[in-house]
Design an enzyme around this catalytic site. Structure first.
Site, PDB file in Angstrom:
ATOM      1  N   ARG A  70      58.994-103.447  48.029  1.00 40.98           N
ATOM      2  CA  ARG A  70      59.867-103.835  49.277  1.00 40.98           C
ATOM      3  C   ARG A  70      58.783-104.504  50.334  1.00 40.98           C
ATOM      4  NH1 ARG A  70      65.002-100.123  50.721  1.00 40.98           N
ATOM      5  NH2 ARG A  70      65.987-100.973  48.722  1.00 40.98           N
TER       6      ARG A  70
ATOM      7  N   GLU B 155      67.007 -88.601  56.316  1.00 43.57           N
ATOM      8  CA  GLU B 155      66.280 -89.537  57.040  1.00 43.57           C
ATOM      9  C   GLU B 155      65.529 -89.101  58.214  1.00 43.57           C
ATOM     10  OE1 GLU B 155      67.808 -93.582  57.365  1.00 43.57           O
ATOM     11  OE2 GLU B 155      65.780 -94.205  58.325  1.00 43.57           O
TER      12      GLU B 155
ATOM     13  N   ARG C 189      59.393 -95.777  50.776  1.00 42.55           N
ATOM     14  CA  ARG C 189      60.502 -94.985  49.970  1.00 42.55           C
ATOM     15  C   ARG C 189      60.712 -95.967  48.553  1.00 42.55           C
ATOM     16  NH1 ARG C 189      66.010 -95.683  50.314  1.00 42.55           N
ATOM     17  NH2 ARG C 189      65.582 -97.390  51.557  1.00 42.55           N
TER      18      ARG C 189
ATOM     19  N   HIS D 177      64.941-100.960  58.202  1.00 43.03           N
ATOM     20  CA  HIS D 177      65.702-100.339  57.266  1.00 43.03           C
ATOM     21  C   HIS D 177      65.804 -98.714  57.087  1.00 43.03           C
ATOM     22  CE1 HIS D 177      68.537-100.306  53.889  1.00 43.03           C
ATOM     23  NE2 HIS D 177      67.726 -99.848  53.007  1.00 43.03           N
TER      24      HIS D 177
ATOM     25  N   HIS E 285      63.682-103.854  55.222  1.00 47.72           N
ATOM     26  CA  HIS E 285      64.503-104.179  53.965  1.00 47.72           C
ATOM     27  C   HIS E 285      64.050-105.803  53.816  1.00 47.72           C
ATOM     28  CE1 HIS E 285      67.427-105.061  50.678  1.00 47.72           C
ATOM     29  NE2 HIS E 285      67.479-103.696  50.621  1.00 47.72           N
TER      30      HIS E 285
ATOM     31  N   GLY F  94      76.397 -87.809  57.974  1.00 45.25           N
ATOM     32  CA  GLY F  94      76.012 -88.507  56.753  1.00 45.25           C
ATOM     33  C   GLY F  94      75.846 -87.505  55.662  1.00 45.25           C
TER      34      GLY F  94
ATOM     35  N   GLU G  10      66.598-101.609  40.273  1.00 42.45           N
ATOM     36  CA  GLU G  10      65.877-101.868  41.660  1.00 42.45           C
ATOM     37  C   GLU G  10      64.358-101.975  41.576  1.00 42.45           C
ATOM     38  OE1 GLU G  10      69.511-100.987  44.558  1.00 42.45           O
ATOM     39  OE2 GLU G  10      68.077 -99.629  44.679  1.00 42.45           O
TER      40      GLU G  10
ATOM     41  N   ALA H 148      73.378 -85.770  54.165  1.00 40.72           N
ATOM     42  CA  ALA H 148      72.485 -84.722  54.403  1.00 40.72           C
ATOM     43  C   ALA H 148      73.272 -83.735  55.387  1.00 40.72           C
ATOM     44  CB  ALA H 148      71.277 -84.871  55.023  1.00 40.72           C
TER      45      ALA H 148
ATOM     46  N   GLN I 253      74.614 -99.388  49.964  1.00 42.52           N
ATOM     47  CA  GLN I 253      75.300-100.344  49.078  1.00 42.52           C
ATOM     48  C   GLN I 253      74.762 -99.974  47.587  1.00 42.52           C
ATOM     49  OE1 GLN I 253      74.451-104.157  50.203  1.00 42.52           O
ATOM     50  NE2 GLN I 253      75.870-104.074  52.097  1.00 42.52           N
ATOM     51  N   GLY I 254      73.484-100.275  47.445  1.00 39.94           N
ATOM     52  CA  GLY I 254      72.860-100.473  46.265  1.00 39.94           C
ATOM     53  C   GLY I 254      73.108 -99.336  45.365  1.00 39.94           C
ATOM     54  N   GLY I 255      72.870 -98.080  45.871  1.00 38.66           N
ATOM     55  CA  GLY I 255      73.059 -96.766  44.912  1.00 38.66           C
ATOM     56  C   GLY I 255      72.266 -95.555  45.259  1.00 38.66           C
TER      57      GLY I 255
ATOM     58  N   ASP J 186      67.947 -90.371  67.499  1.00 36.16           N
ATOM     59  CA  ASP J 186      68.540 -89.216  68.235  1.00 36.16           C
ATOM     60  C   ASP J 186      67.883 -87.896  67.807  1.00 36.16           C
ATOM     61  OD1 ASP J 186      70.187 -91.169  69.730  1.00 36.16           O
ATOM     62  OD2 ASP J 186      71.930 -90.283  68.753  1.00 36.16           O
TER      63      ASP J 186
ATOM     64  N   LYS K 154      78.246 -88.324  66.755  1.00 40.09           N
ATOM     65  CA  LYS K 154      78.243 -89.275  67.914  1.00 40.09           C
ATOM     66  C   LYS K 154      79.573 -90.176  67.835  1.00 40.09           C
ATOM     67  CE  LYS K 154      74.639 -91.886  68.127  1.00 40.09           C
ATOM     68  NZ  LYS K 154      73.432 -92.644  68.550  1.00 40.09           N
TER      69      LYS K 154
HETATM   70  C1  SIN Z   1      69.802-101.479  48.934  1.00 43.14           C
HETATM   71  O1  SIN Z   1      71.025-101.316  48.480  1.00 43.14           O
HETATM   72  O2  SIN Z   1      69.014-102.451  48.691  1.00 43.14           O
HETATM   73  C2  SIN Z   1      69.504-100.267  49.818  1.00 43.14           C
HETATM   74  C3  SIN Z   1      69.253 -99.142  49.100  1.00 43.14           C
HETATM   75  C4  SIN Z   1      68.085 -98.462  49.684  1.00 43.14           C
HETATM   76  O3  SIN Z   1      67.613 -98.797  50.789  1.00 43.14           O
HETATM   77  O4  SIN Z   1      67.666 -97.336  49.197  1.00 43.14           O
END
Ligand code: SIN
Length: 531
Positions: free
Chosen positions: A274, A359, A370, A335, A228, A14, A113, A16, A47-49, A207, A35
């Site tokens: 959240r 993560e 977070r 999430h 989430h 990913g 957000e 990192a 998604q969001g950013g 893991d 994996k």
């Molecule tokens: C989201 O797009 O809601 C997720 C973004 C995040 O968890 O930082």
């Protein structure tokens, strides 16, 4: 057993892991183990950013304050400072390498957000931000001939010699390979699959945290799991994430009677933190005796919704939900794990030669909760830092090629054998039951009784955490059980409610709430080379 020697081993592909590999590649040979296919990571689904203080109206100091506030008193301030100060540089670099974040005219477009006091979330192709970042990082990694990739390989355990990490044993189909390295980085993402409802991909089985724990690494803050508020809840549909950015653009939450409810839980309404939104949804679900609420975008312009959220629009349409016209059934889902393998600001763990980032790691940057969209930035900033630090091990010492001393684990093995003989467990049944217990008993609202029940049930399967398994699915279960037990134990021990950890029997923060909880495996069993 095949032996491979490299300079650096990166486990996970990913944001990192890839960002670290880019720093390591000019300094020596790098092996990246994944994996699945290299793009199958939580990054790909983000998604969001990505939050970054780059807009004209923003400042790193404000991003710092928002992150600290979301973390509910448990952020490590120096870790947050590094994140917000180095973030703009890492993002600008990504743009130089070809990342295409969405723009308005010629300027970068920033969205809002929850718990951000400025519009500071960059996005790409509307709602495919992680995919775009992954694309650019993979193509950058490909430009180095020193990087060799091992897809479809599961890590069995780390190689620990004289208290130092010297690589890992990996499973490649049915073959075990020992990959020896001067520095090893864990960047395997999160633990979402431990819960029956999760936004995370199937690979997120904890893991990195589990193998680090088995090797003697310290884990920290494992009670802090972020849920989430809005994952798709429809028959036959995946638990697909419905980005918080949708509420940032004006989407509303309604209960099954179609009533708005968020303002009666928090003055910020749909943009409350959240954990508050997730608990409010659970309360409404219980109050209305249903199993979901709705996300409503029907008052927004259809063209805008389709353009801003193309991936979500297309995915929901596959399940007969037109998000421009229909209410979207949603409920919360696991999430993000705020805790993980404890590291310093350069990704170093308590085991020499072992690093962690993203993560999988716990730098303390997220505290107890977070701030939305800080994780992709964290992967870039701390992946880079861990890469720089691990690269410095190159040349520090000649690669020692000592055989791992076989430890007698006969006692443990026979206990495991007795367990297997007596119960003949079906491992897939255990996996399903584990995920359900974690969701029902260790989920959004916890209490001493529910956590105690979970501990009893999970402990029945504890012998599995000592097994020498030889398939991906078995190894995943072993890792899931290891982290599930640690999460449950940590949640039991924190007798108070902080950030994402909510105890209905201790709704206040409680005594000594500012302490971070760490766990380390007792030194009774050393890891031995697999047979
Ligand atoms: C989201 O797009 O809601 C997720 C973004 C995040 O968890 O930082």
């Amino acid at each position: 057993m095949q032996d491979i020697t490299t300079d650096f081993l990166v486990i996970g592909s990913g944001v990192a892991g890839l960002r670290a590999a880019i720093e390591l590649a000019p300094c020596g040979k790098v092996v990246v183990v994944t994996k699945d296919i290299p793009t199958e990571s939580s990054t790909e689904y983000a998604q969001g950013g990505v939050a970054v203080a780059l807009s004209d109206e923003d400042e790193v100091g404000i991003h710092f304050e928002d992150t600290i506030k979301a973390g509910d008193g448990l952020c490590r301030e120096e870790a947050v400072r590094v994140l917000v100060e180095e973030g703009p540089r890492r993002i600008s670099e990504l743009i130089e390498w070809g990342a295409e974040f969405d723009k308005e005219d010629t300027k970068l477009s920033f969205t809002m957000e929850a718990a951000h006091s400025r519009r500071r979330i960059l996005h790409a192709h509307g709602d495919s931000t992680g995919k775009e970042m992954e694309r650019v990082l993979i193509s950058k990694v490909r430009s180095f001939s020193s990087v060799r990739k091992f897809p479809f390989c599961t890590v069995l355990d780390l190689i620990i010699e004289n208290g130092e990490c010297r690589g890992a044993y990996i499973l490649n189909n049915e073959d075990i390979i020992s990959i020896r390295a001067k520095a090893t980085l864990l960047a395997t993402g999160g633990i979402g699959q431990v819960f029956s409802r999760t936004t995370n991909p199937a690979v997120a089985t904890g893991d990195g945290m589990a193998i680090a724990y088995r090797a003697g690494a310290v884990l920290e803050d494992m009670e802090f799991v972020q849920f989430h508020p809005t994952a798709l809840f429809a028959p036959l549909a995946p638990q697909f994430l419905l980005s918080e950015a949708m509420r940032g653009e004006g989407a509303l939450l309604r209960n099954i009677k179609k009533e708005l409810f968020m303002k009666s839980y928090h003055p910020a309404g749909e943009l409350a933190p959240r954990d508050v939104v997730s608990r409010a949804i659970i309360s409404e679900i219980v109050r209305t005796e249903s199993n979901h609420v709705y996300l409503d975008l029907t008052h927004l312009k259809a063209d805008f919704v389709k353009k801003r959220f193309p991936r979500i629009y297309a995915t929901c349409l596959k399940y007969d939900i037109d998000i421009t016209k229909d209410l979207i059934p949603v409920s919360p889902a696991a999430h993000y794990m705020m805790g993980g393998v404890k590291t310093d600001l350069n990704g170093a763990t308590n085991i020499r030669g072992l690093y962690a980032a993203g993560e999988t790691a716990c730098t303390g940057v997220h505290g107890a909760n977070r701030l939305a969209s800080n994780s992709l930035l964290e992967g870039l900033v701390y992946g880079f830092r861990a890469g720089v630090a691990a690269a410095q091990r190159q040349g520090a010492e000649a690669l020692k090629r000592k055989r791992v001393e076989e430890e007698s684990s006969r006692g443990a093995t026979s206990a495991v054998q007795r367990f297997l003989d007596s119960t003949l467990p079906n491992l897939d049944e255990i996996r399903t039951a584990l995920r359900r217990i974690m969701w029902d008993r260790v989920g959004i609202i916890r209490c001493g009784d529910s956590l105690g029940e979970a501990r009893v049930r999970l402990s029945e399967w504890k012998p599995l955490t000592e097994m020498n398994f030889k398939t991906r699915r078995e190894l995943e279960l072993k890792n899931m059980l290891t982290v599930a037990l640690i999460i449950t134990e940590s949640a039991l021990e924190r007798k108070g409610s902080v950030g994402a950890h909510y105890r209905s029997d201790f709704p206040e923060k409680g005594e000594n709430w500012q302490n971070h909880r760490t766990v380390k495996k007792p030194a009774s069993r050393k890891i031995s080379a697999p047979a």
